[in-house]
Design an enzyme around this catalytic site. Sequence first.
Site, PDB file in Angstrom:
ATOM      1  N   ARG A  20       0.822  -1.188  -0.120  1.00 52.78           N
ATOM      2  CA  ARG A  20       0.034   0.063  -0.051  1.00 52.78           C
ATOM      3  C   ARG A  20       0.821   1.079  -0.083  1.00 52.78           C
ATOM      4  O   ARG A  20       0.823   2.023  -0.968  1.00 52.78           O
ATOM      5  CB  ARG A  20      -1.085  -0.036   1.185  1.00 52.78           C
ATOM      6  CG  ARG A  20      -1.941   1.132   1.156  1.00 52.78           C
ATOM      7  CD  ARG A  20      -1.841   2.374   1.527  1.00 52.78           C
ATOM      8  NE  ARG A  20      -1.257   2.581   2.956  1.00 52.78           N
ATOM      9  CZ  ARG A  20      -0.598   3.483   3.480  1.00 52.78           C
ATOM     10  NH1 ARG A  20      -0.560   4.628   2.791  1.00 52.78           N
ATOM     11  NH2 ARG A  20      -0.248   3.541   4.440  1.00 52.78           N
ATOM     12  N   ASP A  21       1.733   1.524   0.987  1.00 49.61           N
ATOM     13  CA  ASP A  21       2.436   2.746   1.234  1.00 49.61           C
ATOM     14  C   ASP A  21       3.724   2.641   0.119  1.00 49.61           C
ATOM     15  O   ASP A  21       3.955   3.830  -0.343  1.00 49.61           O
ATOM     16  CB  ASP A  21       3.024   2.646   2.778  1.00 49.61           C
ATOM     17  CG  ASP A  21       3.504   4.197   2.884  1.00 49.61           C
ATOM     18  OD1 ASP A  21       3.144   5.045   2.129  1.00 49.61           O
ATOM     19  OD2 ASP A  21       4.202   4.289   3.966  1.00 49.61           O
ATOM     20  N   HIS A 212       6.633   3.997  12.713  1.00 53.60           N
ATOM     21  CA  HIS A 212       6.641   4.073  11.303  1.00 53.60           C
ATOM     22  C   HIS A 212       7.692   4.978  10.857  1.00 53.60           C
ATOM     23  O   HIS A 212       7.483   6.191  10.630  1.00 53.60           O
ATOM     24  CB  HIS A 212       5.263   4.348  10.603  1.00 53.60           C
ATOM     25  CG  HIS A 212       5.239   4.525   9.070  1.00 53.60           C
ATOM     26  ND1 HIS A 212       4.470   3.547   8.427  1.00 53.60           N
ATOM     27  CD2 HIS A 212       5.904   5.084   8.174  1.00 53.60           C
ATOM     28  CE1 HIS A 212       4.675   3.731   7.117  1.00 53.60           C
ATOM     29  NE2 HIS A 212       5.384   4.480   7.079  1.00 53.60           N
ATOM     30  N   HIS A 214      10.942   6.631   8.233  1.00 57.62           N
ATOM     31  CA  HIS A 214      11.500   6.734   6.954  1.00 57.62           C
ATOM     32  C   HIS A 214      12.863   6.937   7.213  1.00 57.62           C
ATOM     33  O   HIS A 214      13.316   7.424   8.233  1.00 57.62           O
ATOM     34  CB  HIS A 214      10.674   7.964   6.418  1.00 57.62           C
ATOM     35  CG  HIS A 214       9.363   7.550   5.727  1.00 57.62           C
ATOM     36  ND1 HIS A 214       8.983   7.832   4.485  1.00 57.62           N
ATOM     37  CD2 HIS A 214       8.321   7.231   6.402  1.00 57.62           C
ATOM     38  CE1 HIS A 214       7.667   7.267   4.495  1.00 57.62           C
ATOM     39  NE2 HIS A 214       7.258   6.978   5.671  1.00 57.62           N
ATOM     40  N   CYS A 245       6.006   9.428   0.256  1.00 51.62           N
ATOM     41  CA  CYS A 245       4.448  10.006   0.666  1.00 51.62           C
ATOM     42  C   CYS A 245       4.274  10.914  -0.518  1.00 51.62           C
ATOM     43  O   CYS A 245       5.036  12.022  -0.981  1.00 51.62           O
ATOM     44  CB  CYS A 245       4.661  10.668   1.916  1.00 51.62           C
ATOM     45  SG  CYS A 245       2.949  11.587   2.274  1.00 51.62           S
ATOM     46  N   ASN A 254      10.323   4.046   2.870  1.00 50.16           N
ATOM     47  CA  ASN A 254      10.218   3.458   4.290  1.00 50.16           C
ATOM     48  C   ASN A 254      11.563   2.755   4.925  1.00 50.16           C
ATOM     49  O   ASN A 254      12.321   2.269   3.952  1.00 50.16           O
ATOM     50  CB  ASN A 254       8.777   2.673   4.314  1.00 50.16           C
ATOM     51  CG  ASN A 254       7.883   3.519   4.168  1.00 50.16           C
ATOM     52  OD1 ASN A 254       7.231   4.173   4.717  1.00 50.16           O
ATOM     53  ND2 ASN A 254       6.913   3.137   2.844  1.00 50.16           N
TER      54      ASN A 254
END
Length: 305
Positions: A20-21, A212, A214, A245, A254
């Site tokens: 997804r991300d 989460h 990065h 993002c 990520n």
Amino acid sequence: MKVPAAGLPARVRIHEVGARDGLQNEKTAVPTAVKAEFVHRLAAAGLTTIEATSFVHPKWVPQLADAEQLFPLLSDVRADLPVLVPNERGLDRALALGATRIAVFGSATETFAARNLNRTVAESLAMFEPVVGRARQAGAHVRGYLSMCFGDPWEGPVPVDRVVSVAVDLLGLGCDELSLGDTIGVATPGHVQALLEALNAAGVDTARIGVHFHDTYGQALSNTLAALRHGVTTVDASAGGLGGCPYAKSATGNLATEDLVWMLDGLGIETGVDLAALTATSVWMAERLGRPSPSRTVRALSHKE
């Protein structure tokens, strides 16, 4: 060689966000069949939580416009499959397909809330309230994402007390867990510790917190270790280091799941993930995307003779 260190959890749950991300940041849409195989391969590698897709309007995230087509192809996947929903319409679409794990995506800063959600922070929380309430009534597990917890590309460093205030409000809507996002990768271990301590002081149980990170400045693993020392046991990561993002151009990839697993394996922390199978999956996806994986572990293991 496994060398355990004192003060760390025995097991960590990896919340895999690559499908997804990771894929939402691709310039061209990945075919639905490739996405489905990606999720299947991730599950076969031992990942038990795999964020599958996002039920947002195709105008905003065209790379995930195939959510209705993709999700039914994952019915045989033996893993939890959270999906991101921005509003009640997104929730309706997700629940209609049988989704049982829902995520909403908030912001700790006003500028990012305006750019990502076209709302103030308070207005976004008001939008999420019925989404979370209805999801819980449907028996779904709800995760709250909170972005820009450490720094914002427009506002600069984000005060800890502001993050705590929004985090408490987001959890107060009924979210089961909260993921703290270092969206542009500027956090450092001391900052991570300070935020976690402040959340605890505000009554937030560490067991409800995920992190989460990065890797913009190469700090994702050190920040993760700081969170683990504080008792956090849920860590978000993306296979092959995919992602960023689309609404924050300074946000790079990520934390790579393989890099995380290599560190955790070395510390003797259980994840249930087969690193060789995961690496092979990321190599396979990198081939589909036409570029090498940015994960150092993927590069190291895939070039071994």
